[in-house]
Design a protein around this motif. Structure first.
Motif, PDB file in Angstrom:
ATOM      1  N   ALA A   1     -36.319  33.839   0.102  1.00 43.40           N
ATOM      2  CA  ALA A   1     -36.373  34.972   1.020  1.00 43.40           C
ATOM      3  C   ALA A   1     -37.409  35.994   0.550  1.00 43.40           C
ATOM      4  CB  ALA A   1     -34.992  35.613   1.137  1.00 43.40           C
ATOM      5  N   ALA A   2     -37.425  36.267  -0.763  1.00 48.10           N
ATOM      6  CA  ALA A   2     -38.363  37.260  -1.299  1.00 48.10           C
ATOM      7  C   ALA A   2     -39.804  36.805  -1.108  1.00 48.10           C
ATOM      8  CB  ALA A   2     -38.071  37.520  -2.778  1.00 48.10           C
TER       9      ALA A   2
ATOM     10  N   PHE B   1     -40.725  37.020   2.448  1.00 47.51           N
ATOM     11  CA  PHE B   1     -40.837  38.425   2.822  1.00 47.51           C
ATOM     12  C   PHE B   1     -42.190  38.994   2.393  1.00 47.51           C
ATOM     13  CE2 PHE B   1     -40.415  42.910   1.669  1.00 47.51           C
ATOM     14  CZ  PHE B   1     -40.132  43.427   2.920  1.00 47.51           C
ATOM     15  N   LEU B   2     -42.672  38.566   1.211  1.00 48.36           N
ATOM     16  CA  LEU B   2     -43.952  39.075   0.716  1.00 48.36           C
ATOM     17  C   LEU B   2     -45.135  38.427   1.434  1.00 48.36           C
ATOM     18  CD1 LEU B   2     -43.149  39.187  -3.093  1.00 48.36           C
ATOM     19  CD2 LEU B   2     -43.392  41.134  -1.555  1.00 48.36           C
TER      20      LEU B   2
ATOM     21  N   LEU C   1     -37.170  38.484   8.177  1.00 43.55           N
ATOM     22  CA  LEU C   1     -37.178  39.843   7.630  1.00 43.55           C
ATOM     23  C   LEU C   1     -38.604  40.365   7.488  1.00 43.55           C
ATOM     24  CD1 LEU C   1     -34.307  39.424   5.031  1.00 43.55           C
ATOM     25  CD2 LEU C   1     -34.280  40.843   7.080  1.00 43.55           C
TER      26      LEU C   1
ATOM     27  N   ALA D   1     -39.757  41.288  10.940  1.00 41.70           N
ATOM     28  CA  ALA D   1     -39.151  42.550  11.372  1.00 41.70           C
ATOM     29  C   ALA D   1     -39.822  43.735  10.675  1.00 41.70           C
ATOM     30  CB  ALA D   1     -37.650  42.536  11.072  1.00 41.70           C
ATOM     31  N   TYR D   2     -40.050  43.581   9.362  1.00 45.83           N
ATOM     32  CA  TYR D   2     -40.645  44.681   8.589  1.00 45.83           C
ATOM     33  C   TYR D   2     -42.068  44.957   9.082  1.00 45.83           C
ATOM     34  CZ  TYR D   2     -42.155  47.428   4.558  1.00 45.83           C
ATOM     35  OH  TYR D   2     -42.623  48.424   3.752  1.00 45.83           O
TER      36      TYR D   2
ATOM     37  N   LEU E   1     -37.913  48.635  11.630  1.00 42.55           N
ATOM     38  CA  LEU E   1     -37.142  49.663  10.933  1.00 42.55           C
ATOM     39  C   LEU E   1     -37.271  50.996  11.656  1.00 42.55           C
ATOM     40  CD1 LEU E   1     -37.042  47.475   8.788  1.00 42.55           C
ATOM     41  CD2 LEU E   1     -37.619  49.175   7.074  1.00 42.55           C
TER      42      LEU E   1
ATOM     43  N   TYR F   1     -31.430  47.276  14.352  1.00 36.74           N
ATOM     44  CA  TYR F   1     -30.532  46.716  13.338  1.00 36.74           C
ATOM     45  C   TYR F   1     -30.139  45.282  13.674  1.00 36.74           C
ATOM     46  CZ  TYR F   1     -30.064  51.508  11.661  1.00 36.74           C
ATOM     47  OH  TYR F   1     -30.320  52.753  11.163  1.00 36.74           O
TER      48      TYR F   1
ATOM     49  N   PHE G   1     -32.829  42.926  11.914  1.00 34.80           N
ATOM     50  CA  PHE G   1     -32.966  42.692  10.463  1.00 34.80           C
ATOM     51  C   PHE G   1     -31.657  42.717   9.683  1.00 34.80           C
ATOM     52  CE2 PHE G   1     -32.468  47.065   9.228  1.00 34.80           C
ATOM     53  CZ  PHE G   1     -33.029  47.822  10.254  1.00 34.80           C
ATOM     54  N   VAL G   2     -30.534  43.124  10.294  1.00 36.07           N
ATOM     55  CA  VAL G   2     -29.273  43.075   9.543  1.00 36.07           C
ATOM     56  C   VAL G   2     -28.698  41.643   9.454  1.00 36.07           C
ATOM     57  CG1 VAL G   2     -26.881  43.871   9.471  1.00 36.07           C
ATOM     58  CG2 VAL G   2     -28.718  45.514   9.821  1.00 36.07           C
TER      59      VAL G   2
ATOM     60  N   GLY H   1     -29.962  39.247   6.604  1.00 31.91           N
ATOM     61  CA  GLY H   1     -29.500  39.701   5.285  1.00 31.91           C
ATOM     62  C   GLY H   1     -28.045  39.348   5.056  1.00 31.91           C
ATOM     63  N   LEU H   2     -27.208  39.538   6.093  1.00 31.54           N
ATOM     64  CA  LEU H   2     -25.783  39.211   5.958  1.00 31.54           C
ATOM     65  C   LEU H   2     -25.593  37.715   5.728  1.00 31.54           C
ATOM     66  CD1 LEU H   2     -24.119  41.490   8.668  1.00 31.54           C
ATOM     67  CD2 LEU H   2     -24.318  41.870   6.205  1.00 31.54           C
TER      68      LEU H   2
ATOM     69  N   ILE I   1     -27.747  35.703   4.209  1.00 26.24           N
ATOM     70  CA  ILE I   1     -28.133  35.434   2.821  1.00 26.24           C
ATOM     71  C   ILE I   1     -26.989  35.823   1.885  1.00 26.24           C
ATOM     72  CG2 ILE I   1     -29.725  36.050   0.954  1.00 26.24           C
ATOM     73  CD1 ILE I   1     -31.885  36.501   3.079  1.00 26.24           C
TER      74      ILE I   1
ATOM     75  N   PHE J   1     -34.778  43.591  -1.281  1.00 22.32           N
ATOM     76  CA  PHE J   1     -35.686  44.120  -0.257  1.00 22.32           C
ATOM     77  C   PHE J   1     -34.947  44.364   1.056  1.00 22.32           C
ATOM     78  CE2 PHE J   1     -35.959  39.545   0.140  1.00 22.32           C
ATOM     79  CZ  PHE J   1     -35.939  39.341   1.498  1.00 22.32           C
ATOM     80  N   TRP J   2     -33.937  43.539   1.326  1.00 22.72           N
ATOM     81  CA  TRP J   2     -33.156  43.728   2.550  1.00 22.72           C
ATOM     82  C   TRP J   2     -32.332  45.011   2.467  1.00 22.72           C
ATOM     83  CZ3 TRP J   2     -27.764  43.632   3.191  1.00 22.72           C
ATOM     84  CH2 TRP J   2     -27.334  43.692   4.522  1.00 22.72           C
TER      85      TRP J   2
ATOM     86  N   MET K   1     -34.558  47.759   3.117  1.00 23.57           N
ATOM     87  CA  MET K   1     -34.889  47.893   4.536  1.00 23.57           C
ATOM     88  C   MET K   1     -33.778  48.625   5.280  1.00 23.57           C
ATOM     89  SD  MET K   1     -36.491  44.124   5.308  1.00 23.57           S
ATOM     90  CE  MET K   1     -36.605  44.239   7.083  1.00 23.57           C
TER      91      MET K   1
ATOM     92  N   ALA L   1     -34.191  52.210   7.061  1.00 29.52           N
ATOM     93  CA  ALA L   1     -33.983  52.404   8.496  1.00 29.52           C
ATOM     94  C   ALA L   1     -32.989  53.532   8.744  1.00 29.52           C
ATOM     95  CB  ALA L   1     -33.483  51.102   9.135  1.00 29.52           C
TER      96      ALA L   1
ATOM     97  N   VAL M   1     -40.610  43.188  -4.978  1.00 35.09           N
ATOM     98  CA  VAL M   1     -40.235  43.302  -3.565  1.00 35.09           C
ATOM     99  C   VAL M   1     -39.860  44.718  -3.170  1.00 35.09           C
ATOM    100  CG1 VAL M   1     -39.659  40.979  -2.830  1.00 35.09           C
ATOM    101  CG2 VAL M   1     -38.064  42.222  -4.257  1.00 35.09           C
TER     102      VAL M   1
END
Lengths: 306, 325
Positions: free
Chosen positions: A239-240, A243-244, A258, A261-262, A267, A272, A275-276, A279-280, A282, B144-145, B148, B152, B264
């Motif tokens: 994920a990291a 994300f990068l 993510l 979204a970023y 954001l 929400y 991007f929420v 994460g949930l 994960i 990172f999440w 975020m 937000a 991150v």
């Protein structure tokens, strides 16, 4: 029943199978003792089912750019009956991406865990059993692996190679084996002095046979313990990296969602629902591994639970 | 040979090996390393001059020894992008990373030690039943999440904190110290530091709890109980002191790990630290800078591992005796 088994299976097969059976019995025993471990097992089964049937669960192609009836881009739609979690800035269905992401996460998590624990187990077995210069060499190698900053290394690796999820698996396999190797090495060092190993030696078993047939089955449970934690590590790392922006651009993963979204400023728009959920997901799959490993640990080392 | 000397040599060996691996990795990178210098107007002669300037016309072996020799003198080469010495660029952002790491580690360890000791005391109660799974959940959340979500809510929704960077652009200060103590800097620091602290507190908490559980079973605690000392005295004066040592070691290891692991979080909050520098350098194919940032992160990691081992060795008499005997 026991007697026919004795006759059918050769000696080494019996010990190896007994070790595997012992390890597996532990797995089935956890949920009955520990409600959190049970929750972990159920979560895992749920994610595996979603990954297997992802094609049937999605409502749209996760990569398809959608348009509404006026041929306008279906951008940033709120959650509705058509789009359970709305759509992204570029008009893709978020729910379908989330479902498809399960597949990528589990594939990376499981392959990375199996490879790193296999490497760690084999190195730990060899270092602990043979000792001497072999042990010294392998343990210095472990020092080096532990001296390399993990995430920066995977970033450089991902930039060097073609963007692919396997970079994360490779990075984990190369750098994270010392954790399991050290523990298994210590275990093997105490096992090799035990009577059953001496008995095997007296009956003429060679060193490799003693190591892989008589000793290895006894450390399998420890390997499993490390594997259940390593799955979570791999999923977090993937994920990291995604994300990068060093992940593959043609596969939908939770990290990719993510990052999308970023970068699309979800954001600032407070989306929400975009991007929420990734994460949930994960958290759920990683914490499931933690719960299982804790339940398993208490069965392996009951003295911790007094 | 003493333990410290032996461990020191091991550290040097690890540093040398990692530097070597890194040198060859970056030589295997795709694309010409001079891409940032070459445009349509660059002539073939200028290109050759550049190749000679960076020593790229020499053999790989020569380049390697030159790299090691320069490294020993603290010369990490020139950044392609910034056209400045790598060390200067790295040094500029390094303090930001150290401040972020230390702030979040201190918050995380203070919280972890207190709550960990409390959970050990509450063994078997509902507080433990809820607390432990909750802590495990924070360890499972991608940093990172978490960043975020906090960004937000606290920055975009409530507007309490700025959304990124280390300072409002255009601000000026008389000295570095007045910059670091300014309300502007602290408000930029708050969210990334809290994000990291939430992620980091799990380790000291679980460590403190299990150490406390072990220590509370030892004979000197039973002795203290028999002497009629109060619960508070036993927990704080006798048990906590002995449970703290492994936590202190973890703190040193945490500094080494976090400086590289911050990558991150620094990216999410656009925090001008070494992790973000590394990501940007890799994306821009600025190999000397990426290599320098990586080496710096490695250096901190390996040196902190060394310090952690040495402290543990010197402070724990059991380890010391075992090593000498």
């Amino acid at each position: 029943m026991q007697r026919t088994d004795d006759i059918r299976l050769p000696r080494h097969g019996r010990t190896a199978l007994a070790g595997i059976a012992r390890a597996l019995r532990g797995v089935w025993e956890i949920p009955r003792r520990d409600p959190f471990a049970a929750a972990g097992v159920i979560l895992y089964l749920l994610f595996i089912l979603v990954a297997l049937f992802a094609d049937h669960l999605v409502t749209h192609d996760p990569r398809e750019i959608l348009f509404d009836e006026n041929y306008d881009l279906a951008r940033n739609l709120l959650p509705s009956a058509d789009h359970y979690l709305g759509t992204t800035y570029s008009g893709r269905d978020i729910y379908s991406q989330l479902v498809m992401g399960t597949r990528g996460a589990l594939i990376v998590g499981l392959t990375a865990a199996i490879s790193v624990v296999t490497i760690g187990t084999v190195i730990g077995l060899i270092a602990g059993f043979f000792g001497g210069w072999v042990d010294t060499l392998l343990m210095r190698l472990a020092d080096v692996a532990l001296g390399v900053p993990f995430l920066p290394f995977v970033i450089v690796l991902a930039a060097m190679m073609e963007p692919s999820q396997w970079n994360v698996v490779l990075g984990i396999a190369l750098l994270l084996w010392p954790q399991s190797a050290r523990v298994i090495r210590a275990q093997v060092m105490s096992l090799r002095e035990r009577a059953f190993v001496e008995a095997a030696r007296v009956t003429g078993a060679g060193p490799w046979r003693i190591l892989f047939v008589h000793i290895a089955p006894n450390v399998l449970a420890l390997s499993f313990l490390y594997a259940s934690i390593a799955v979570g590590w791999a999923i977090l790392t993937e994920a990291a990296i995604s994300f990068l922006g060093f992940g593959p651009s043609n596969t939908v993963t939770w990290g990719y969602m993510l990052q999308d979204a970023y970068a699309s400023q979800a954001l600032g728009r407070e989306q929400y629902y975009w991007f929420v959920p990734p994460g949930l997901c994960i958290i759920a799959v990683v914490v499931a591994g933690f719960f299982i490993s804790r339940g398993y640990e208490e069965i392996l080392f009951p003295k911790l639970r007094d | 040979m003493g333990y410290v000397a032996k461990r020191f040599l091991q550290m040097i060996f690890v540093l040398w090996t990692v530097a070597t691996i890194l040198f060859f990795m970056f030589r295997l990178m795709p694309g010409t390393p001079l891409a940032a210098f070459i445009d349509n107007t660059t002539t073939a002669e200028q290109q050759d001059a550049l190749i000679a300037q960076f020593g790229l016309d020499k053999s790989l072996g020569e380049q390697y020894f030159l790299f090691l020799w320069n490294l020993l003198q603290g010369d990490l080469g020139q950044s392609f992008f910034f056209k400045k010495p790598v060390l200067e660029v790295v040094w500029q952002v390094f303090p930001n990373s150290v401040i972020l790491t230390l702030t979040s580690l201190i918050i995380a360890y203070l919280f972890g030690i207190v709550v960990g000791a409390y959970l050990a005391w509450k063994r078997g109660s509902w507080v433990e039943g809820v607390g432990i799974p909750l802590v495990l959940t924070t360890r499972a959340a991608p940093e990172f999440w978490l960043g975020m979500v906090l960004l937000a809510f606290f920055s975009f929704h409530l507007g309490w904190f700025p959304s990124g960077g280390a300072n409002t652009s255009g601000s000026e200060w008389q000295s570095g110290w007045s910059r670091l103590t300014s309300a502007d800097f602290l408000s930029h620091l708050a969210l990334p530091a809290i994000t990291l602290a939430i992620y980091l507190q799990g380790l000291p908490l679980l460590l403190m709890r299990s150490n406390m559980l072990n220590v509370l079973q030892e004979e000197f605690i039973t002795m203290a109980r028999m002497k009629g000392l109060s619960t508070w005295t036993i927990v704080m004066r006798h048990a906590a002191r002995n449970a703290l040592l492994p936590v202190a070691t973890a703190f040193a290891l945490g500094i080494g790990g976090a400086v590289g692991g911050n990558v991150v979080v620094e990216t999410v909050f656009s925090w001008p630290g070494i992790g973000r520098l590394l990501v940007n350098a890799v994306s821009a194919s600025d190999y000397p800078l990426a290599q320098g940032a990586f080496l710096m992160i490695t250096f901190v990691l390996v040196v902190m591992n060394f310090i952690a081992d040495i402290t543990y060795h010197l402070l724990d008499p059991r380890v010391r005796v075992a090593a000498n005997g």
